[in-house]
Write a protein that holds these residues in place. Sequence first.
Motif, PDB file in Angstrom:
ATOM      1  N   THR A   1      23.191 -36.845 -97.676  1.00  0.00           N
ATOM      2  CA  THR A   1      24.639 -36.628 -97.704  1.00  0.00           C
ATOM      3  C   THR A   1      25.352 -37.974 -97.599  1.00  0.00           C
ATOM      4  N   SER A   2      26.609 -37.996 -98.003  1.00  0.00           N
ATOM      5  CA  SER A   2      27.381 -39.240 -97.968  1.00  0.00           C
ATOM      6  C   SER A   2      28.321 -39.304 -96.770  1.00  0.00           C
ATOM      7  N   SER A   3      28.229 -38.315 -95.889  1.00  0.00           N
ATOM      8  CA  SER A   3      29.195 -38.248 -94.781  1.00  0.00           C
ATOM      9  C   SER A   3      28.837 -39.176 -93.623  1.00  0.00           C
ATOM     10  N   CYS A   4      27.600 -39.659 -93.587  1.00  0.00           N
ATOM     11  CA  CYS A   4      27.178 -40.562 -92.507  1.00  0.00           C
ATOM     12  C   CYS A   4      27.578 -41.989 -92.856  1.00  0.00           C
ATOM     13  N   ILE A   5      28.362 -42.613 -91.989  1.00  0.00           N
ATOM     14  CA  ILE A   5      28.818 -43.996 -92.196  1.00  0.00           C
ATOM     15  C   ILE A   5      27.735 -44.950 -91.710  1.00  0.00           C
ATOM     16  N   VAL A   6      27.263 -45.822 -92.605  1.00  0.00           N
ATOM     17  CA  VAL A   6      26.185 -46.759 -92.274  1.00  0.00           C
ATOM     18  C   VAL A   6      26.795 -48.121 -91.962  1.00  0.00           C
ATOM     19  N   VAL A   7      26.570 -48.580 -90.741  1.00  0.00           N
ATOM     20  CA  VAL A   7      27.166 -49.829 -90.258  1.00  0.00           C
ATOM     21  C   VAL A   7      26.061 -50.800 -89.859  1.00  0.00           C
ATOM     22  N   GLY A   8      26.096 -51.998 -90.395  1.00  0.00           N
ATOM     23  CA  GLY A   8      25.150 -53.037 -90.010  1.00  0.00           C
ATOM     24  C   GLY A   8      25.748 -53.939 -88.956  1.00  0.00           C
ATOM     25  N   ILE A   9      24.986 -54.227 -87.927  1.00  0.00           N
ATOM     26  CA  ILE A   9      25.410 -55.149 -86.868  1.00  0.00           C
ATOM     27  C   ILE A   9      24.465 -56.342 -86.906  1.00  0.00           C
ATOM     28  N   THR A  10      24.987 -57.506 -87.230  1.00  0.00           N
ATOM     29  CA  THR A  10      24.130 -58.668 -87.370  1.00  0.00           C
ATOM     30  C   THR A  10      24.794 -59.890 -86.740  1.00  0.00           C
ATOM     31  N   GLY A  11      24.055 -60.965 -86.663  1.00  0.00           N
ATOM     32  CA  GLY A  11      24.558 -62.181 -86.034  1.00  0.00           C
ATOM     33  C   GLY A  11      23.424 -62.932 -85.361  1.00  0.00           C
ATOM     34  N   PRO A  12      23.687 -64.145 -84.929  1.00  0.00           N
ATOM     35  CA  PRO A  12      22.628 -64.964 -84.332  1.00  0.00           C
ATOM     36  C   PRO A  12      22.165 -64.411 -82.986  1.00  0.00           C
ATOM     37  N   PRO A  13      20.987 -64.806 -82.532  1.00  0.00           N
ATOM     38  CA  PRO A  13      20.487 -64.354 -81.232  1.00  0.00           C
ATOM     39  C   PRO A  13      21.457 -64.726 -80.112  1.00  0.00           C
ATOM     40  N   GLY A  14      21.605 -63.823 -79.146  1.00  0.00           N
ATOM     41  CA  GLY A  14      22.450 -64.099 -77.992  1.00  0.00           C
ATOM     42  C   GLY A  14      23.921 -63.809 -78.191  1.00  0.00           C
ATOM     43  N   ALA A  15      24.279 -63.243 -79.358  1.00  0.00           N
ATOM     44  CA  ALA A  15      25.693 -62.962 -79.625  1.00  0.00           C
ATOM     45  C   ALA A  15      26.178 -61.705 -78.907  1.00  0.00           C
ATOM     46  N   GLY A  16      25.245 -60.910 -78.388  1.00  0.00           N
ATOM     47  CA  GLY A  16      25.637 -59.688 -77.677  1.00  0.00           C
ATOM     48  C   GLY A  16      25.707 -58.474 -78.579  1.00  0.00           C
ATOM     49  N   LYS A  17      24.861 -58.428 -79.607  1.00  0.00           N
ATOM     50  CA  LYS A  17      24.896 -57.316 -80.562  1.00  0.00           C
ATOM     51  C   LYS A  17      24.579 -55.983 -79.887  1.00  0.00           C
ATOM     52  N   SER A  18      23.525 -55.951 -79.072  1.00  0.00           N
ATOM     53  CA  SER A  18      23.129 -54.703 -78.409  1.00  0.00           C
ATOM     54  C   SER A  18      24.198 -54.243 -77.418  1.00  0.00           C
TER      55      SER A  18
END
Length: 240
Positions: free
Chosen positions: A43-60
């Motif tokens: 289905t196309s209803s799920c929004i796919v979001v990528g979270i990226t960046g250098p180590p230690g940026a606080g992504k999690s």
Amino acid sequence: MQISNKLVEQLQVGDFKTIATCLTMVENNLAGAEDLLRALPITSSCIVVGITGPPGAGKSTLVNAVLRKLTDQKKRIAILSVDPSSPFNYGALLGDRIRMSDFYLNPLVYIRSVASRGSLGGLNAHIVEMVDIIRSSAFDYLFIETVGVGQSEVDIAGIAETTVVVLVPEAGDEVQTMKAGLMEIADIFVVNKSDRELADVFAKNIKALAHEKANEREIPVIKCIATQQQGIDKLIDAII
């Protein structure tokens, strides 16, 4: 191998055990994986979001803060958190799951740690198939958090509908070296840990850079303090 209708039906309704089984099948290319992929009702209803960046940026930590807001809105969310691989068994080191411990038992959140297994793009060789599994299930959002390997971490832009690049004020000296890769793929910039010194100056510089890169629309630059939930509403609005 014949894929049962019951397996697909359980996947569609968001049964976590079935999702785990299907993800394992495609990640490890087990028997029946190809038949399963052909049978998927994507289905196309799920929004796919990528979270990226250098180590230690606080992504999690940022993803954790976003989860808190979205679960309050009763949204169903899946996380594919790509961890560095163990050099011994090629499994995920599970570092990101530690930071999301508040949501282990939340029925609205499915978290899967995925080993990069040596992939240089910050993802996993079977990430596209795994995304299709999630998009065939009953989720409102899928967040893919990449390893954090720096400039080579651009594969996410080919998978996610929206790519969020997370930076911290101390990354100022690295911006020039990242321009050729990571900086090119951002749909949204987040300056995390923006209570630190020079955060305003850094955000201003990123806005100037984003303005140079913008084609049809201005790229948002959002200041956040993920540990304090500051700026998270603006980030979610920008994603939507």
